[in-house]
Design a protein around this motif. Sequence first.
Motif, PDB file in Angstrom:
ATOM      1  N   ALA A  31       0.874  -1.460   0.048  1.00 38.00           N
ATOM      2  CA  ALA A  31       0.293   0.002   0.152  1.00 38.00           C
ATOM      3  C   ALA A  31       0.497   1.251  -0.181  1.00 38.00           C
ATOM      4  O   ALA A  31       2.191   0.958   0.360  1.00 38.00           O
ATOM      5  CB  ALA A  31      -1.318  -0.177   1.283  1.00 38.00           C
ATOM      6  N   ILE A  32       0.363   2.259  -0.429  1.00 39.13           N
ATOM      7  CA  ILE A  32       0.683   3.621  -0.742  1.00 39.13           C
ATOM      8  C   ILE A  32       0.140   4.224   0.662  1.00 39.13           C
ATOM      9  O   ILE A  32      -1.213   4.733   0.629  1.00 39.13           O
ATOM     10  CB  ILE A  32       0.749   4.373  -1.917  1.00 39.13           C
ATOM     11  CG1 ILE A  32       1.553   3.149  -3.100  1.00 39.13           C
ATOM     12  CG2 ILE A  32       1.611   5.495  -2.256  1.00 39.13           C
ATOM     13  CD1 ILE A  32       3.114   3.106  -2.158  1.00 39.13           C
ATOM     14  N   TYR A  33       0.813   5.501   1.353  1.00 44.02           N
ATOM     15  CA  TYR A  33       0.333   6.798   1.906  1.00 44.02           C
ATOM     16  C   TYR A  33      -0.053   8.020   1.866  1.00 44.02           C
ATOM     17  O   TYR A  33       1.738   8.314   1.522  1.00 44.02           O
ATOM     18  CB  TYR A  33       0.315   6.147   3.185  1.00 44.02           C
ATOM     19  CG  TYR A  33       1.495   6.459   4.286  1.00 44.02           C
ATOM     20  CD1 TYR A  33       1.605   7.592   4.668  1.00 44.02           C
ATOM     21  CD2 TYR A  33       2.700   5.638   4.161  1.00 44.02           C
ATOM     22  CE1 TYR A  33       2.921   8.243   5.251  1.00 44.02           C
ATOM     23  CE2 TYR A  33       3.811   6.497   4.332  1.00 44.02           C
ATOM     24  CZ  TYR A  33       3.943   6.970   5.389  1.00 44.02           C
ATOM     25  OH  TYR A  33       5.138   7.710   5.636  1.00 44.02           O
ATOM     26  N   GLU A  34      -0.030   8.979   2.094  1.00 42.98           N
ATOM     27  CA  GLU A  34       0.379  10.333   2.063  1.00 42.98           C
ATOM     28  C   GLU A  34      -0.267  10.846   3.084  1.00 42.98           C
ATOM     29  O   GLU A  34      -1.345  10.713   3.579  1.00 42.98           O
ATOM     30  CB  GLU A  34      -0.865  11.013   0.582  1.00 42.98           C
ATOM     31  CG  GLU A  34       0.825  10.834  -0.407  1.00 42.98           C
ATOM     32  CD  GLU A  34       1.911  11.578  -0.587  1.00 42.98           C
ATOM     33  OE1 GLU A  34       1.993  12.470   0.380  1.00 42.98           O
ATOM     34  OE2 GLU A  34       3.215  10.990  -1.229  1.00 42.98           O
ATOM     35  N   VAL A  35       0.477  11.891   3.552  1.00 44.23           N
ATOM     36  CA  VAL A  35       0.100  12.521   4.444  1.00 44.23           C
ATOM     37  C   VAL A  35      -0.344  14.493   4.642  1.00 44.23           C
ATOM     38  O   VAL A  35       1.227  14.868   4.510  1.00 44.23           O
ATOM     39  CB  VAL A  35       0.838  12.243   6.409  1.00 44.23           C
ATOM     40  CG1 VAL A  35      -0.221  14.016   7.441  1.00 44.23           C
ATOM     41  CG2 VAL A  35       0.601  11.084   6.625  1.00 44.23           C
ATOM     42  N   THR A  36      -1.287  15.430   4.593  1.00 42.56           N
ATOM     43  CA  THR A  36      -1.016  16.225   4.363  1.00 42.56           C
ATOM     44  C   THR A  36      -1.502  17.061   4.846  1.00 42.56           C
ATOM     45  O   THR A  36      -2.593  16.697   6.343  1.00 42.56           O
ATOM     46  CB  THR A  36      -2.682  17.076   2.963  1.00 42.56           C
ATOM     47  OG1 THR A  36      -1.910  15.665   1.792  1.00 42.56           O
ATOM     48  CG2 THR A  36      -2.319  18.008   2.137  1.00 42.56           C
TER      49      THR A  36
END
Length: 285
Positions: A31-36
């Motif tokens: 899985a891939i994630y991002e945090v904004t």
Amino acid sequence: MSRIVYLNGEWLAEEEAKVSIFDRGYVFADAIYEVTCVLDGKLLDYDGHAARLKRSTKAIGIAMPTDDDTLLALHREIAARNDMTEGLIYLQVSRGNPGDRDFMFENNMTPTFSMFTQKKNVLGAATGKNGITVVTVEDLRWGRCDIKTVQLLYPSLAKMEAHEKGADDAWMVKDGFITEQTSATAYIVTQESVVVTRPLSREILPGITRATALEIAARNGFKVEERAFTVEEAKTAKEAFFTSASNFVTPVTAIDGHKIGDGKPGEISLKLRNLYIADRRANAI
């Protein structure tokens, strides 16, 4: 009141959100994630995070779950639904649920797409003014650190090791050179007041805050070099700091118990932090 989260096209109370035990994000960390970051109810550096999400999913062959306009709308809606004016939005896209555990997978699986919020005092965090301490650890991560996967076991263990040694975090070391902080980009400021950070490669994550901070530094007359630096050079530096989406620019005051400079947050680090916050606030969407 529980948070409202987003899962595969539905808005749910966090207690109601369920993902299959066969999901490859759970079984294989596939899985891939991002945090904004959210500040004043607006998104900081959003375009960079959205672009990196597409780059990371493409790198491991996961289909993007939505188009650009919908992705932005979802970020804004989840912040609004949770009445969040300051904090973080976490997004994760896994390859999906194949129905059983198998190392092999079908191409073009339907991804599992989730989002949740974390309220956090990012602007007034004490570490922004006081700095943190770090210890060095061997960098034992896999060879594609430039892809933002959820394979975060080693960084998590390294953070725990740092805590057990009385420090706040860890700087990882490969072949005698600092790669990065466990979940952030590492920098030093030389005695000649040059800001130094490692150049992009497969050994580090292309930080969105890194890119913005370097651009702001150059625009405001700071001298910047992208090159590798050793642990020894870091310990004798004038200043040290790190950047990340949830911490902006944060000073580092000690490495392995050795004070950096006078052991207090440096002038350049604090100035760059203030410039970054002002610039990103003005350009938030």
